[in-house]
Design a protein around this motif. Structure first.
Motif, short mmCIF file in Angstrom:
data_model
loop_
_atom_site.label_atom_id
_atom_site.label_comp_id
_atom_site.label_asym_id
_atom_site.label_seq_id
_atom_site.Cartn_x
_atom_site.Cartn_y
_atom_site.Cartn_z
N GLY A 40 2.49 -12.35 -3.46
CA GLY A 40 2.82 -11.74 -2.01
C GLY A 40 2.84 -10.57 -2.18
N ALA A 41 2.30 -9.76 -2.87
CA ALA A 41 2.18 -8.30 -2.74
C ALA A 41 0.99 -7.99 -1.58
CB ALA A 41 1.75 -7.56 -3.89
N VAL A 42 1.28 -6.67 -1.03
CA VAL A 42 0.15 -6.10 -0.30
C VAL A 42 -0.94 -5.76 -1.37
CG1 VAL A 42 -0.63 -4.44 1.23
CG2 VAL A 42 1.54 -5.57 1.59
N ARG A 43 -1.98 -6.03 -1.09
CA ARG A 43 -3.21 -5.53 -2.15
C ARG A 43 -4.00 -4.56 -1.37
NH1 ARG A 43 -5.29 -10.36 -5.81
NH2 ARG A 43 -3.39 -11.37 -6.36
N VAL A 44 -3.94 -3.44 -2.18
CA VAL A 44 -4.63 -2.06 -1.53
C VAL A 44 -5.63 -1.91 -2.71
CG1 VAL A 44 -4.60 0.25 -0.92
CG2 VAL A 44 -2.71 -1.26 -0.24
N MET A 45 -7.11 -1.93 -2.38
CA MET A 45 -8.08 -1.64 -3.17
C MET A 45 -8.41 0.08 -3.06
SD MET A 45 -8.45 -4.30 -4.58
CE MET A 45 -7.53 -5.84 -4.04
N LEU A 46 -8.55 0.58 -4.24
CA LEU A 46 -9.19 2.03 -4.13
C LEU A 46 -10.67 2.17 -4.33
CD1 LEU A 46 -7.15 4.76 -4.11
CD2 LEU A 46 -6.20 2.63 -4.50
N ASP A 47 -11.14 2.18 -3.21
CA ASP A 47 -12.65 2.16 -3.35
C ASP A 47 -13.37 3.25 -2.40
OD1 ASP A 47 -15.30 0.68 -2.16
OD2 ASP A 47 -14.49 -0.52 -3.84
N GLU A 48 -14.55 3.82 -2.91
CA GLU A 48 -15.11 4.63 -2.31
C GLU A 48 -15.47 4.25 -0.64
OE1 GLU A 48 -19.39 4.04 -4.25
OE2 GLU A 48 -18.00 5.45 -5.03
N ARG A 49 -15.65 2.85 -0.46
CA ARG A 49 -16.01 2.40 0.96
C ARG A 49 -14.93 2.12 1.52
NH1 ARG A 49 -19.51 -1.05 -3.06
NH2 ARG A 49 -17.49 -1.04 -3.98
N GLY A 50 -13.67 2.32 1.11
CA GLY A 50 -12.32 1.97 1.98
C GLY A 50 -12.23 3.32 3.11
N THR A 51 -10.90 3.03 3.73
CA THR A 51 -10.74 3.83 4.70
C THR A 51 -10.11 5.27 4.24
OG1 THR A 51 -10.00 2.06 6.11
CG2 THR A 51 -8.99 4.34 6.68
N VAL A 52 -10.65 6.33 4.82
CA VAL A 52 -10.12 7.71 4.55
C VAL A 52 -9.05 8.03 5.59
CG1 VAL A 52 -10.72 10.20 4.35
CG2 VAL A 52 -12.24 8.49 3.64
N MET A 53 -7.67 8.37 5.11
CA MET A 53 -6.80 8.54 6.07
C MET A 53 -5.99 9.71 5.66
SD MET A 53 -4.10 5.74 5.39
CE MET A 53 -4.99 4.28 5.79
N PRO A 54 -5.70 10.39 6.75
CA PRO A 54 -4.60 11.75 6.58
C PRO A 54 -3.46 11.15 5.79
CG PRO A 54 -5.18 11.31 8.64
CD PRO A 54 -5.86 10.33 8.16
N SER A 55 -2.79 12.02 4.94
CA SER A 55 -1.31 11.71 4.40
C SER A 55 -0.43 11.32 5.22
CB SER A 55 -0.91 12.79 3.55
OG SER A 55 -1.95 13.20 2.71
N PRO A 56 -0.17 11.80 6.59
CA PRO A 56 0.74 11.15 7.46
C PRO A 56 0.63 9.71 7.75
CG PRO A 56 0.42 13.39 8.12
CD PRO A 56 -0.57 13.04 7.11
N ASP A 57 -0.57 9.57 7.97
CA ASP A 57 -1.15 8.00 8.28
C ASP A 57 -0.76 6.92 7.07
OD1 ASP A 57 -1.77 9.09 10.83
OD2 ASP A 57 -3.88 8.70 10.52
#
Length: 156
Positions: A66-83
């Motif tokens: 049930g965990a949220v799965r977040v992939m660290l991937d160069e094709r992923g979303t680049v977002m600012p730290s506050p986001d």
């Protein structure tokens, strides 16, 4: 909300290990009152040499159900730290119990594992050594906690 860093490879003692341990300790201290933490690391190794798919199976086994799965991937979303901080807060406020951040091996994450992602995050178009990605993730998790706590650590 428990946080999990799920990575291929064992990180030995050294400067990267010291930085990760420091940021995780800070995160636990700052994030716990906000409902973020603890943060656990899960390291896997494919000793049989099965490649990305074998690594993906090992990584998936360490992820809580049930965990949220977040992939660290160069094709992923680049977002600012506050986001990023707001994204963590949103998952926490939705009642999610666990968020797992996946870091692949030398060849990255298997397409089958990436297909199961709830989100993909990138630290930019450059490829980073996996040990540094762990350090950067630990720091960003700590930074997110300080942003949510209103601490002056993060200044825009």
């Amino acid at each position: 909300m428990r946080l999990h860093i799920v990575a291929v490879g064992r990180l030995r003692a050294g400067p990267e290990r010291a930085l990760i341990d420091d940021y995780v300790k800070r995160l636990d201290r700052t994030g716990r009152p906000l409902g973020l933490g603890p943060c656990a690391e899960h390291e896997v190794e494919d000793r049989k040499g099965g490649g990305m798919e074998a690594e993906a199976a090992l990584l998936a086994r360490t992820c809580p159900a049930g965990a949220v799965r977040v992939m660290l991937d160069e094709r992923g979303t680049v977002m600012p730290s506050p986001d990023f901080a707001q994204r963590l807060a949103k998952w926490r406020d939705e009642g999610r119990q666990d968020v797992a951040f996946f870091i692949g091996g030398a060849d990255g994450l298997a397409p089958s594992l990436r297909a199961e992602a709830d989100a993909a995050l990138s630290f930019g178009a450059m490829v980073w050594p996996h040990a540094l990605v762990r350090v950067m993730l630990a720091e960003q998790l700590y930074r997110a906690a300080t942003i949510l706590a209103g601490s002056p650590y993060h200044r825009e």
